[in-house]
Structure formats: C-alpha cells, structure tokens
Design a protein around this motif. Structure first.
Motif, PDB file in Angstrom:
ATOM      1  N   ALA A 155      80.574  60.146  77.704  1.00 49.61           N
ATOM      2  CA  ALA A 155      79.652  60.262  76.430  1.00 49.61           C
ATOM      3  C   ALA A 155      79.611  60.921  75.640  1.00 49.61           C
ATOM      4  N   TYR A 156      79.848  62.017  76.086  1.00 48.08           N
ATOM      5  CA  TYR A 156      80.262  63.717  75.707  1.00 48.08           C
ATOM      6  C   TYR A 156      81.266  63.847  74.637  1.00 48.08           C
ATOM      7  N   GLN A 157      82.612  63.080  75.322  1.00 43.86           N
ATOM      8  CA  GLN A 157      83.557  62.975  74.465  1.00 43.86           C
ATOM      9  C   GLN A 157      83.499  62.001  73.324  1.00 43.86           C
ATOM     10  N   LEU A 158      82.681  60.615  73.861  1.00 39.67           N
ATOM     11  CA  LEU A 158      82.688  59.818  72.467  1.00 39.67           C
ATOM     12  C   LEU A 158      82.139  60.585  71.603  1.00 39.67           C
ATOM     13  N   GLY A 159      81.554  61.191  71.711  1.00 34.25           N
ATOM     14  CA  GLY A 159      79.720  61.177  70.676  1.00 34.25           C
ATOM     15  C   GLY A 159      80.815  62.894  70.117  1.00 34.25           C
ATOM     16  N   ILE A 160      81.706  63.452  70.160  1.00 39.06           N
ATOM     17  CA  ILE A 160      82.573  64.556  69.725  1.00 39.06           C
ATOM     18  C   ILE A 160      83.333  64.008  68.655  1.00 39.06           C
ATOM     19  N   LEU A 161      84.381  62.354  69.115  1.00 37.80           N
ATOM     20  CA  LEU A 161      84.889  61.904  68.622  1.00 37.80           C
ATOM     21  C   LEU A 161      84.506  60.873  67.436  1.00 37.80           C
ATOM     22  N   ALA A 162      83.261  60.747  67.666  1.00 33.92           N
ATOM     23  CA  ALA A 162      81.740  60.096  66.743  1.00 33.92           C
ATOM     24  C   ALA A 162      81.938  60.736  65.428  1.00 33.92           C
ATOM     25  N   ALA A 163      81.549  62.102  66.321  1.00 32.53           N
ATOM     26  CA  ALA A 163      80.829  63.148  64.919  1.00 32.53           C
ATOM     27  C   ALA A 163      81.699  63.343  64.001  1.00 32.53           C
ATOM     28  N   ALA A 164      83.280  63.478  64.727  1.00 36.08           N
ATOM     29  CA  ALA A 164      83.827  63.849  64.020  1.00 36.08           C
ATOM     30  C   ALA A 164      84.704  62.933  62.711  1.00 36.08           C
ATOM     31  N   LEU A 165      85.051  61.728  63.054  1.00 35.84           N
ATOM     32  CA  LEU A 165      84.723  59.995  62.401  1.00 35.84           C
ATOM     33  C   LEU A 165      83.957  59.308  61.422  1.00 35.84           C
ATOM     34  N   GLY A 166      82.656  60.164  61.593  1.00 34.47           N
ATOM     35  CA  GLY A 166      81.636  59.213  61.283  1.00 34.47           C
ATOM     36  C   GLY A 166      80.840  58.080  62.212  1.00 34.47           C
ATOM     37  N   SER A 167      81.767  57.464  63.009  1.00 34.55           N
ATOM     38  CA  SER A 167      81.074  56.549  63.669  1.00 34.55           C
ATOM     39  C   SER A 167      81.269  56.251  65.164  1.00 34.55           C
ATOM     40  N   GLU A 168      80.588  55.419  65.651  1.00 37.29           N
ATOM     41  CA  GLU A 168      80.846  55.727  67.457  1.00 37.29           C
ATOM     42  C   GLU A 168      81.795  54.484  67.627  1.00 37.29           C
ATOM     43  N   ALA A 169      81.715  53.618  66.634  1.00 39.55           N
ATOM     44  CA  ALA A 169      82.333  52.498  66.148  1.00 39.55           C
ATOM     45  C   ALA A 169      84.262  52.337  66.455  1.00 39.55           C
ATOM     46  N   LYS A 170      84.110  53.494  64.874  1.00 43.86           N
ATOM     47  CA  LYS A 170      85.432  54.170  65.255  1.00 43.86           C
ATOM     48  C   LYS A 170      86.450  54.763  66.186  1.00 43.86           C
ATOM     49  N   ALA A 171      85.289  56.326  66.706  1.00 45.29           N
ATOM     50  CA  ALA A 171      85.261  56.899  67.738  1.00 45.29           C
ATOM     51  C   ALA A 171      85.891  55.866  69.319  1.00 45.29           C
ATOM     52  N   LYS A 172      84.951  54.172  69.187  1.00 47.20           N
ATOM     53  CA  LYS A 172      85.609  53.622  70.789  1.00 47.20           C
ATOM     54  C   LYS A 172      86.871  53.420  70.368  1.00 47.20           C
ATOM     55  N   ALA A 173      86.896  52.776  68.733  1.00 48.39           N
ATOM     56  CA  ALA A 173      88.266  52.111  68.838  1.00 48.39           C
ATOM     57  C   ALA A 173      89.899  52.715  68.897  1.00 48.39           C
ATOM     58  N   ALA A 174      89.249  54.423  68.667  1.00 51.41           N
ATOM     59  CA  ALA A 174      90.480  54.991  68.673  1.00 51.41           C
ATOM     60  C   ALA A 174      90.698  56.014  69.946  1.00 51.41           C
ATOM     61  N   ILE A 175      89.617  55.957  70.980  1.00 49.43           N
ATOM     62  CA  ILE A 175      89.623  56.348  72.058  1.00 49.43           C
ATOM     63  C   ILE A 175      90.470  55.622  73.086  1.00 49.43           C
ATOM     64  N   LEU A 176      91.373  56.374  73.640  1.00 53.05           N
ATOM     65  CA  LEU A 176      92.588  55.792  74.214  1.00 53.05           C
ATOM     66  C   LEU A 176      92.482  55.674  76.152  1.00 53.05           C
ATOM     67  N   TYR A 177      92.212  57.416  76.537  1.00 53.33           N
ATOM     68  CA  TYR A 177      92.013  58.261  77.581  1.00 53.33           C
ATOM     69  C   TYR A 177      90.673  58.871  77.667  1.00 53.33           C
ATOM     70  N   ASN A 178      89.765  58.965  78.806  1.00 53.93           N
ATOM     71  CA  ASN A 178      89.147  60.033  79.221  1.00 53.93           C
ATOM     72  C   ASN A 178      89.666  60.753  80.385  1.00 53.93           C
ATOM     73  N   TYR A 179      89.493  62.587  80.161  1.00 52.69           N
ATOM     74  CA  TYR A 179      90.181  63.357  80.855  1.00 52.69           C
ATOM     75  C   TYR A 179      88.816  63.529  81.485  1.00 52.69           C
ATOM     76  N   ARG A 180      89.062  64.452  82.787  1.00 51.78           N
ATOM     77  CA  ARG A 180      87.558  64.510  82.994  1.00 51.78           C
ATOM     78  C   ARG A 180      88.116  65.848  84.582  1.00 51.78           C
ATOM     79  N   ASN A 181      89.219  65.192  85.631  1.00 52.56           N
ATOM     80  CA  ASN A 181      89.698  65.974  86.239  1.00 52.56           C
ATOM     81  C   ASN A 181      89.997  67.156  86.710  1.00 52.56           C
ATOM     82  N   VAL A 182      91.388  67.246  85.990  1.00 55.19           N
ATOM     83  CA  VAL A 182      91.906  68.550  85.810  1.00 55.19           C
ATOM     84  C   VAL A 182      91.730  69.386  84.597  1.00 55.19           C
ATOM     85  N   MET A 183      91.340  68.206  83.497  1.00 53.98           N
ATOM     86  CA  MET A 183      91.463  69.113  82.528  1.00 53.98           C
ATOM     87  C   MET A 183      89.944  68.031  81.697  1.00 53.98           C
TER      88      MET A 183
END
Length: 125
Positions: A56-84
């Motif tokens: 949710a945190y990472q999606l929020g960053i992308l949504a802020a840049a792209l202007g909407s959560e829908a655009k962010a969900k369409a653009a995001i491919l993978y979330n990294y949280r263990n090593v980075m």
C-alpha cells in the motif's frame, strides 16, 4: 432531379460516423505510440513506516506520481520488500520524471534481463 433535405440525413450521419471513426483511430495511434515508449524500471524507495502495509505504501508513492490509484495499479509490476524496498513498474518518459520527483524515491534504474554467456563454471555444467 432534386433531393429533399430529409433524404440527405442518412448520408450526413454516415459521413459524421466516418469522420468520428477516423479521429478515434488517429487518437488511438497517439496513445499506442506513447505506450510503445513505456519501459520497465526498478524504483528504490525509503522503507515503509512501521505498521503500514508495504504494498500500500509503494502503491501510494506511484499513485501520487501518476495521478490515480488505478493508473498506479496498471503500471506496477512487482513489489520488493525483503532485500530492498521498492517496486518495478512500466512507465512512459513523463511518468518516469514524475516518479523521480517523489520525496520517498531514492533511485530509479531501467530494468534489464541478463543472461549467462556460458553454463560452465569451474568445470561444472
């Protein structure tokens, strides 16, 4: 032989439909060209705050840049949280610039697929 105005209505409607279809096709090509310019990027971000869902945190960053959560969900491919802390996303050049401006973003790199030149390593194949 003279035509009445009423008999020209179907012809005018057909002509309008052709013009509208042509305009839509041209607009579609512009959108397709922009999509062709999109590339995959790795986006390194600050670690998510305690108690906040990482995705949710990472999606929020992308949504802020792209202007909407829908655009962010369409653009995001993978979330990294263990090593980075970060995500991969498919972005156009203007979207990439907007992502780079987000205060939580530390670094953005183009995604690349690497392959081995040889399968032999110290005599092991």
């Amino acid at each position: 032989m003279k035509r009445s105005a009423a008999s020209n209505v179907p012809l005018v409607l057909l002509l309008l439909a052709v013009v509208k279809a042509s305009a839509a096709a041209t607009g579609g090509k512009a959108g397709a060209a922009e999509a062709e310019d999109a590339a995959n990027y790795l986006v390194y971000v600050d670690p998510h705050p305690t108690g906040v869902d990482c995705q949710a945190y990472q999606l929020g960053i992308l949504a802020a840049a792209l202007g909407s959560e829908a655009k962010a969900k369409a653009a995001i491919l993978y979330n990294y949280r263990n090593v980075m802390s970060g995500f991969s996303a498919r972005l156009t050049p203007p979207e990439l610039e907007a992502v780079k401006k987000q205060p939580q973003v530390n670094r953005v790199l183009p995604s690349a697929t690497l392959s081995l030149m040889s399968s032999k390593f110290d005599g092991v194949s």
